[in-house]
Design a protein around this motif. Structure first.
Motif, PDB file in Angstrom:
ATOM      1  N   TYR A   1       2.971   2.477   0.044  1.00 40.99           N
ATOM      2  CA  TYR A   1       3.543   2.673  -1.283  1.00 40.99           C
ATOM      3  C   TYR A   1       2.558   3.386  -2.206  1.00 40.99           C
ATOM      4  CZ  TYR A   1       7.175  -0.632   0.147  1.00 40.99           C
ATOM      5  OH  TYR A   1       8.199  -1.266   0.799  1.00 40.99           O
ATOM      6  N   PHE A   2       1.277   3.001  -2.092  1.00 34.71           N
ATOM      7  CA  PHE A   2       0.253   3.657  -2.919  1.00 34.71           C
ATOM      8  C   PHE A   2       0.145   5.131  -2.570  1.00 34.71           C
ATOM      9  CE2 PHE A   2      -4.277   4.986  -3.107  1.00 34.71           C
ATOM     10  CZ  PHE A   2      -4.365   5.123  -4.481  1.00 34.71           C
ATOM     11  N   ILE A   3       0.126   5.446  -1.269  1.00 39.60           N
ATOM     12  CA  ILE A   3       0.033   6.840  -0.846  1.00 39.60           C
ATOM     13  C   ILE A   3       1.243   7.632  -1.335  1.00 39.60           C
ATOM     14  CG2 ILE A   3       0.040   8.375   1.172  1.00 39.60           C
ATOM     15  CD1 ILE A   3      -1.609   6.281   2.653  1.00 39.60           C
TER      16      ILE A   3
ATOM     17  N   VAL B   1     -10.102   2.808  -0.199  1.00 39.03           N
ATOM     18  CA  VAL B   1      -9.114   2.534   0.850  1.00 39.03           C
ATOM     19  C   VAL B   1      -9.750   2.670   2.226  1.00 39.03           C
ATOM     20  CG1 VAL B   1      -7.034   3.434   1.965  1.00 39.03           C
ATOM     21  CG2 VAL B   1      -7.072   3.104  -0.511  1.00 39.03           C
ATOM     22  N   GLN B   2     -10.554   3.701   2.415  1.00 41.91           N
ATOM     23  CA  GLN B   2     -11.208   3.895   3.712  1.00 41.91           C
ATOM     24  C   GLN B   2     -12.108   2.703   4.064  1.00 41.91           C
ATOM     25  OE1 GLN B   2     -12.695   8.058   2.869  1.00 41.91           O
ATOM     26  NE2 GLN B   2     -12.047   8.359   4.987  1.00 41.91           N
ATOM     27  N   CYS B   3     -12.793   2.167   3.068  1.00 42.24           N
ATOM     28  CA  CYS B   3     -13.658   1.003   3.308  1.00 42.24           C
ATOM     29  C   CYS B   3     -12.836  -0.213   3.737  1.00 42.24           C
ATOM     30  CB  CYS B   3     -14.459   0.675   2.045  1.00 42.24           C
ATOM     31  SG  CYS B   3     -15.698   1.914   1.610  1.00 42.24           S
TER      32      CYS B   3
ATOM     33  N   TRP C   1      -2.958  -0.217  -8.872  1.00 37.95           N
ATOM     34  CA  TRP C   1      -3.089   1.244  -8.929  1.00 37.95           C
ATOM     35  C   TRP C   1      -1.724   1.910  -8.999  1.00 37.95           C
ATOM     36  CZ3 TRP C   1      -7.058   1.941  -4.356  1.00 37.95           C
ATOM     37  CH2 TRP C   1      -8.316   1.462  -4.772  1.00 37.95           C
ATOM     38  N   ILE C   2      -0.787   1.406  -8.202  1.00 39.54           N
ATOM     39  CA  ILE C   2       0.567   1.968  -8.191  1.00 39.54           C
ATOM     40  C   ILE C   2       1.190   1.850  -9.580  1.00 39.54           C
ATOM     41  CG2 ILE C   2       2.908   1.673  -7.272  1.00 39.54           C
ATOM     42  CD1 ILE C   2       1.595   0.723  -4.647  1.00 39.54           C
ATOM     43  N   ASP C   3       1.038   0.696 -10.204  1.00 44.59           N
ATOM     44  CA  ASP C   3       1.592   0.481 -11.548  1.00 44.59           C
ATOM     45  C   ASP C   3       0.988   1.456 -12.555  1.00 44.59           C
ATOM     46  OD1 ASP C   3       3.152  -1.566 -10.572  1.00 44.59           O
ATOM     47  OD2 ASP C   3       1.768  -3.157 -11.164  1.00 44.59           O
ATOM     48  N   GLU C   4      -0.324   1.720 -12.444  1.00 40.43           N
ATOM     49  CA  GLU C   4      -0.997   2.632 -13.371  1.00 40.43           C
ATOM     50  C   GLU C   4      -0.449   4.057 -13.229  1.00 40.43           C
ATOM     51  OE1 GLU C   4      -5.140   2.327 -12.541  1.00 40.43           O
ATOM     52  OE2 GLU C   4      -5.304   0.248 -13.255  1.00 40.43           O
TER      53      GLU C   4
ATOM     54  N   ALA D   1      -3.657  -8.191   7.193  1.00 38.10           N
ATOM     55  CA  ALA D   1      -4.026  -6.838   7.642  1.00 38.10           C
ATOM     56  C   ALA D   1      -2.790  -5.937   7.677  1.00 38.10           C
ATOM     57  CB  ALA D   1      -4.675  -6.898   9.022  1.00 38.10           C
ATOM     58  N   GLY D   2      -1.642  -6.485   8.092  1.00 33.79           N
ATOM     59  CA  GLY D   2      -0.399  -5.723   8.109  1.00 33.79           C
ATOM     60  C   GLY D   2       0.174  -5.542   6.723  1.00 33.79           C
ATOM     61  N   ARG D   3      -0.056  -6.514   5.853  1.00 31.26           N
ATOM     62  CA  ARG D   3       0.471  -6.418   4.484  1.00 31.26           C
ATOM     63  C   ARG D   3      -0.211  -5.297   3.714  1.00 31.26           C
ATOM     64  NH1 ARG D   3      -1.110  -9.642  -0.564  1.00 31.26           N
ATOM     65  NH2 ARG D   3       0.498  -9.071  -2.061  1.00 31.26           N
ATOM     66  N   TYR D   4      -1.493  -5.103   3.932  1.00 32.57           N
ATOM     67  CA  TYR D   4      -2.220  -4.057   3.206  1.00 32.57           C
ATOM     68  C   TYR D   4      -1.631  -2.692   3.501  1.00 32.57           C
ATOM     69  CZ  TYR D   4      -6.109  -1.402   1.257  1.00 32.57           C
ATOM     70  OH  TYR D   4      -6.866  -0.533   0.497  1.00 32.57           O
ATOM     71  N   ARG D   5      -1.109  -2.488   4.719  1.00 37.07           N
ATOM     72  CA  ARG D   5      -0.497  -1.209   5.048  1.00 37.07           C
ATOM     73  C   ARG D   5       0.745  -1.007   4.223  1.00 37.07           C
ATOM     74  NH1 ARG D   5      -3.783  -1.812   8.050  1.00 37.07           N
ATOM     75  NH2 ARG D   5      -4.509  -0.731   9.877  1.00 37.07           N
TER      76      ARG D   5
END
Length: 227
Positions: free
Chosen positions: A5-7, A131-133, A170-173, A223-227
């Motif tokens: 969603y962020f991407i 995100v990469q980290c 971030w998405i909200d911003e 881990a799956g939720r973060y995706r």
């Protein structure tokens, strides 16, 4: 899930800015074009300069020290080791997930580099590094399947739920400054946006892999939720 969603939000913001800049470029003067060329020239010079500041960034190897080999030949038979020490075939679902998450991080890294090379400012560059980290942390979780992990292994890996919350913030911003999304978006909208689209599709594939492992109880659901 949340990362996708962020991407998507970043892509929408990037395309929106791209078309705004396209309209501005129609009325751009010759003087401003020369200014843009000077900016590109400075970027190019800083990249390939042999000045002292750039030289300091070059890694210098000590020839007197023996550099260890980066290959072990232990995987030549088609198996490889996980963080737990367990050996599985390289076609195992865990390695598929590890590869997809790694590819996602690479695609995001390419998008970040493209944004840095762009003549326009992109506000999400540092967020992509973050995100990469987190993706590195997720891969450590994936490489520690519950079926072979001991408590000592699990104590060294993990993904906090605050990371997904951070993405949502971030998405909200970004959403505050964007018009309502009423149609599907065709991949494109500039080189940077197009590359972020590639990262988006890779993210969905990585999500399917990691969520599948989570459903089998092999890795944390977070881990799956973060995706």
């Amino acid at each position: 899930m949340v990362l996708e969603y962020f991407i998507c939000t970043v892509v929408f913001a990037e395309i929106y800015k791209y078309y705004e800049l396209t309209m501005l470029n129609v009325i751009k003067t010759a003087a401003s074009r020369r200014c843009s060329l000077r900016v590109v020239s400075r970027l190019t010079a800083s990249q390939f300069s042999t000045s002292v500041p750039c030289q300091e960034k070059i890694v210098k190897f000590n020839s007197s020290k023996r550099i260890p080999k980066i290959y072990t030949k232990t995987g030549d038979g088609g198996n490889s080791s996980l963080y737990t020490g367990e050996r599985r075939h390289k076609t195992d679902k865990v390695f598929e997930a590890l590869g997809d998450v790694d590819e996602l991080s690479c695609q995001i890294g390419l998008a970040r580099e493209m944004a840095l090379m762009s003549s326009t400012e992109h506000p999400f560059v540092e967020q992509l590094v973050r995100v990469q980290c987190i993706l590195q942390d997720i891969n450590s979780v994936v490489a520690t399947p519950s079926s072979s992990a001991r408590d000592t292994h699990k104590a060294n890996v993990g993904v906090s739920e605050r990371h997904a919350v951070e993405l949502e913030e971030w998405i909200d911003e970004y959403t505050v400054n964007l018009p309502p999304l009423e149609n599907f978006i065709l991949p494109g909208g500039g080189v940077v946006a197009a590359q972020i689209h590639v990262a988006r599709t890779t993210c969905r594939r990585a999500e399917r892999r990691v969520v599948g492992l989570g459903g089998e109880g092999e890795c944390e659901a977070e881990a799956g939720r973060y995706r």
